[in-house]
Design a protein around this motif. Structure first.
Motif, PDB file in Angstrom:
ATOM      1  N   ASP A 185      24.910   3.836  20.580  1.00 15.81           N
ATOM      2  CA  ASP A 185      26.021   4.682  21.025  1.00 15.81           C
ATOM      3  C   ASP A 185      27.236   4.543  20.111  1.00 15.81           C
ATOM      4  O   ASP A 185      28.197   5.308  20.238  1.00 15.81           O
ATOM      5  N   HIS A 186      27.200   3.551  19.212  1.00 12.93           N
ATOM      6  CA  HIS A 186      28.338   3.317  18.313  1.00 12.93           C
ATOM      7  C   HIS A 186      27.787   2.981  16.925  1.00 12.93           C
ATOM      8  O   HIS A 186      27.657   1.816  16.555  1.00 12.93           O
ATOM      9  N   HIS A 187      27.466   4.026  16.204  1.00 14.31           N
ATOM     10  CA  HIS A 187      26.876   3.843  14.876  1.00 14.31           C
ATOM     11  C   HIS A 187      27.927   3.352  13.890  1.00 14.31           C
ATOM     12  O   HIS A 187      29.061   3.834  13.864  1.00 14.31           O
ATOM     13  N   VAL A 188      27.526   2.380  13.068  1.00 14.21           N
ATOM     14  CA  VAL A 188      28.361   1.924  11.954  1.00 14.21           C
ATOM     15  C   VAL A 188      27.491   1.870  10.711  1.00 14.21           C
ATOM     16  O   VAL A 188      26.259   1.789  10.792  1.00 14.21           O
ATOM     17  N   ALA A 189      28.128   1.935   9.576  1.00 17.27           N
ATOM     18  CA  ALA A 189      27.395   1.960   8.312  1.00 17.27           C
ATOM     19  C   ALA A 189      26.507   0.727   8.187  1.00 17.27           C
ATOM     20  O   ALA A 189      26.947  -0.405   8.421  1.00 17.27           O
ATOM     21  N   GLY A 190      25.246   0.944   7.837  1.00 23.09           N
ATOM     22  CA  GLY A 190      24.331  -0.152   7.568  1.00 23.09           C
ATOM     23  C   GLY A 190      23.640  -0.737   8.780  1.00 23.09           C
ATOM     24  O   GLY A 190      22.869  -1.699   8.630  1.00 23.09           O
ATOM     25  N   ASP A 191      23.855  -0.190   9.994  1.00 22.23           N
ATOM     26  CA  ASP A 191      23.208  -0.799  11.167  1.00 22.23           C
ATOM     27  C   ASP A 191      21.755  -0.355  11.336  1.00 22.23           C
ATOM     28  O   ASP A 191      21.040  -0.864  12.203  1.00 22.23           O
ATOM     29  N   PRO A 251      35.461  11.885   8.517  1.00 26.57           N
ATOM     30  CA  PRO A 251      36.658  11.930   9.364  1.00 26.57           C
ATOM     31  C   PRO A 251      36.882  10.666  10.191  1.00 26.57           C
ATOM     32  O   PRO A 251      38.034  10.312  10.484  1.00 26.57           O
ATOM     33  N   LEU A 252      35.815   9.980  10.590  1.00 23.27           N
ATOM     34  CA  LEU A 252      35.958   8.764  11.395  1.00 23.27           C
ATOM     35  C   LEU A 252      36.140   7.513  10.544  1.00 23.27           C
ATOM     36  O   LEU A 252      36.317   6.414  11.086  1.00 23.27           O
ATOM     37  N   GLY A 258      29.846   5.139   9.005  1.00 17.94           N
ATOM     38  CA  GLY A 258      28.648   5.697   8.407  1.00 17.94           C
ATOM     39  C   GLY A 258      28.722   7.202   8.271  1.00 17.94           C
ATOM     40  O   GLY A 258      29.741   7.838   8.547  1.00 17.94           O
ATOM     41  N   GLY A 259      27.629   7.792   7.820  1.00  7.75           N
ATOM     42  CA  GLY A 259      27.577   9.238   7.622  1.00  7.75           C
ATOM     43  C   GLY A 259      26.318   9.611   6.866  1.00  7.75           C
ATOM     44  O   GLY A 259      25.422   8.783   6.654  1.00  7.75           O
ATOM     45  N   GLY A 260      26.250  10.862   6.442  1.00  5.06           N
ATOM     46  CA  GLY A 260      25.050  11.329   5.767  1.00  5.06           C
ATOM     47  C   GLY A 260      23.842  11.300   6.683  1.00  5.06           C
ATOM     48  O   GLY A 260      22.717  11.022   6.245  1.00  5.06           O
ATOM     49  N   ARG A 266      31.286  14.068   9.853  1.00  5.67           N
ATOM     50  CA  ARG A 266      31.344  14.916   8.672  1.00  5.67           C
ATOM     51  C   ARG A 266      32.136  16.176   8.998  1.00  5.67           C
ATOM     52  O   ARG A 266      32.407  16.475  10.162  1.00  5.67           O
ATOM     53  N   THR A 267      32.484  16.909   7.960  1.00  5.90           N
ATOM     54  CA  THR A 267      33.165  18.189   8.112  1.00  5.90           C
ATOM     55  C   THR A 267      32.127  19.293   8.082  1.00  5.90           C
ATOM     56  O   THR A 267      31.305  19.343   7.154  1.00  5.90           O
ATOM     57  N   ASP A 268      32.148  20.164   9.076  1.00  8.09           N
ATOM     58  CA  ASP A 268      31.152  21.233   9.080  1.00  8.09           C
ATOM     59  C   ASP A 268      31.583  22.360   8.149  1.00  8.09           C
ATOM     60  O   ASP A 268      32.732  22.463   7.733  1.00  8.09           O
TER      61      ASP A 268
END
Length: 268
Positions: free
Chosen positions: A137-143, A213-214, A219-221, A201-203
């Protein structure tokens, strides 16, 4: 010497007999006539007691109308998840993980063409993969977990030419990838077709855009892309032929979204 009877007595006897003959045998009064239309008698003549009772019996309650069927909901989605789907969305790509820590899932595309009928499945179920470590429920980069939730789908792209996508499609050689996945499977071709998931991300821009944006730490992509036979870094992957089908079906006019997460989370 006998005395002859008096004339008055002789006349009285015949008169008494005449009165008795005219009176008849009945000593009671004649029955009264029943007026037309009185109980037990219709305007056309007498009716039976059963018919009269039926006519006087109160009618029962009116039959209740058949209930209107409720609009179909998406199976497995709880009230919170359903409420998160925008009212204008008429396509929903639902990806359901087996468990919170599982990296295999199932994907079904639903459409809501007629609000009265609700959501109807139009494609799937398809086998899919998600993040190596499952869902969060709380994604962070690399998890190595895929973010649960409801996200819009507005942009597509890939290394290969546009297969007939309805979403804006960005063909770029930069989608090329190589190397190996978590189980040693080759990653080549994984980004031949992608749909950006609008998480952090920006749509309205290419899936390759790196605006977050966060913040970078979230994370992202996160994409839907071609399956390479194993779990992902956090994306959702489906077979290549299904990916082409999805690109040809997701319609920006229908405001498509992805609903993704493990079964327990989606059931909330």
């Amino acid at each position: 010497m006998s005395v002859p009877p008096r004339p008055s007595a002789l006349l009285a006897a015949p008169l008494l007999v005449l009165v008795l003959l005219l009176a008849g045998c009945s000593s009671g009064p004649a029955p009264a006539k029943t007026p037309v239309g009185a109980p037990g008698q219709g305007a056309a003549g007498p009716e039976s007691d059963d018919a009269a009772s039926a006519r006087r019996a109160p009618s029962g309650p009116a039959a209740a109308p058949s209930p209107t069927p409720s609009a179909a909901a998406i199976p497995g989605l709880g009230p919170d998840t359903l409420a998160a789907i925008p009212a204008e969305a008429r396509q929903a790509f639902v990806v359901t993980g087996e468990e919170a820590d599982a990296n295999q899932s199932s994907a079904v595309l639903y459409s809501r063409q007629d609000p009265a009928k609700g959501w109807q499945p139009v494609a799937g179920p398809w086998n899919a993969h998600n993040g190596m470590e499952g869902w969060t429920d709380h994604h962070v980069a690399g998890d190595l977990r895929s973010p649960t939730g409801v996200y819009t789908l507005t942009d597509a792209g890939g290394r290969l030419p546009d297969p007939g996508a309805l979403l804006p499609y960005d063909e770029q050689p930069r989608f090329a990838v190589d190397g190996e996945g978590f189980f040693g499977e080759p990653l080549e071709g994984s980004f031949d077709y992608v749909v950006a998931i609008n998480y952090n991300r920006t749509d309205g821009v290419s899936p390759l855009d790196r605006t977050r944006p966060l913040g970078l730490e979230r994370g992202g992509g996160i994409w839907i892309h071609v399956d390479h036979g194993g779990p992902t870094q956090g994306c959702v992957s489906i077979p290549e032929d299904r990916m082409r089908e999805l690109l040809r079906t997701l319609d920006p006019v229908m405001k498509p979204v992805i609903v993704m997460g493990d079964a327990e989370s989606l059931g909330r």
